[in-house]
Design an enzyme around this catalytic site. Structure first.
Site, PDB file in Angstrom:
ATOM      1  CD  GLU A  66       6.719  23.945   8.449  1.00 43.89           C
ATOM      2  OE1 GLU A  66       7.221  23.749   9.590  1.00 43.89           O
ATOM      3  OE2 GLU A  66       5.769  24.512   8.012  1.00 43.89           O
ATOM      4  CG  HIS A 112       5.629  19.889   7.414  1.00 45.53           C
ATOM      5  ND1 HIS A 112       4.909  20.828   6.678  1.00 45.53           N
ATOM      6  CD2 HIS A 112       5.308  20.189   8.556  1.00 45.53           C
ATOM      7  CE1 HIS A 112       4.178  21.829   7.613  1.00 45.53           C
ATOM      8  NE2 HIS A 112       4.502  21.417   8.924  1.00 45.53           N
ATOM      9  CB  CYS A 170       1.357  25.789  13.338  1.00 46.44           C
ATOM     10  SG  CYS A 170       1.611  26.043  11.431  1.00 46.44           S
ATOM     11  CG  HIS A 186       8.298   7.586   8.939  1.00 45.82           C
ATOM     12  ND1 HIS A 186       9.189   7.810   7.686  1.00 45.82           N
ATOM     13  CD2 HIS A 186       6.955   7.338   8.177  1.00 45.82           C
ATOM     14  CE1 HIS A 186       8.689   7.746   6.720  1.00 45.82           C
ATOM     15  NE2 HIS A 186       7.245   7.567   6.842  1.00 45.82           N
ATOM     16  CG  HIS A 243       0.815  20.510  11.036  1.00 44.23           C
ATOM     17  ND1 HIS A 243       0.854  21.006  12.297  1.00 44.23           N
ATOM     18  CD2 HIS A 243       1.888  20.953  10.352  1.00 44.23           C
ATOM     19  CE1 HIS A 243       1.943  21.764  12.378  1.00 44.23           C
ATOM     20  NE2 HIS A 243       2.279  21.905  11.102  1.00 44.23           N
ATOM     21  CG  HIS A 286       5.923  20.234  13.614  1.00 47.01           C
ATOM     22  ND1 HIS A 286       6.515  21.492  13.701  1.00 47.01           N
ATOM     23  CD2 HIS A 286       5.163  20.099  12.648  1.00 47.01           C
ATOM     24  CE1 HIS A 286       6.213  22.223  12.715  1.00 47.01           C
ATOM     25  NE2 HIS A 286       5.417  21.573  12.062  1.00 47.01           N
TER      26      HIS A 286
END
Length: 148
Positions: free
Chosen positions: A130, A43, A37, A78, A41, A27
């Site tokens: 996260e 998680h 952010c 994914h 990137h 996201h």
């Protein structure tokens, strides 16, 4: 998944179901103050969904664990969260895919599903981790539903 102790919320129901799952997703947060952010990137999210109710179905389930997995894991794993445009938006800060809003969105998806069940179980908490050091807990407002 390593056993995790989650914050809990009191509720008046006899049964409480907890479903743990993880999903890998990318996201970015398009807000002007998002800092790093704002870059795309990823998680490995760890989620715990807490559902409560008083009645079991004809199979002896409050809710089938696999249904919860389909609603969350199968939808988000994914994927790029920002591309789920029915759920998130790059133009509306209330729909940016922050961890807080992803947790709230998970609640909304699950509760919408539960509302179609005859026994009407309730989603009472979403725990969404996260990173190893950062997580969000979402609980519906008093009265049992989001936005009440």
């Amino acid at each position: 998944m390593i056993q995790q102790i989650y914050p809990s919320t009191p509720h008046p129901y006899q049964y409480e179901l907890n479903k743990d799952m993880q999903f890998a997703a990318a996201h970015y947060v398009p807000g002007p103050g998002a800092g790093h952010c704002g870059n795309m990137h990823g998680h490995t999210y760890f989620a715990n969904v807490t559902i409560a109710g008083n009645e079991l179905d004809e199979n002896g389930f409050l809710v089938n664990f696999s249904d919860i997995k389909k609603l969350i894991h199968d939808r988000f794993d994914h994927s790029l969260l920002n591309e789920h445009t029915a759920l998130f938006s790059d133009k509306d800060p209330d729909r940016y895919p922050t961890t807080e809003i992803v947790a709230r969105t998970m609640f909304e998806l699950i509760q919408e599903f539960l509302d179609r069940m005859p026994a009407k179980p309730r989603c009472v908490q979403i725990f969404l981790r996260e990173t190893p050091t950062s997580y969000v807990v979402f609980r519906p407002a008093a009265g049992g539903s989001y936005g009440s």
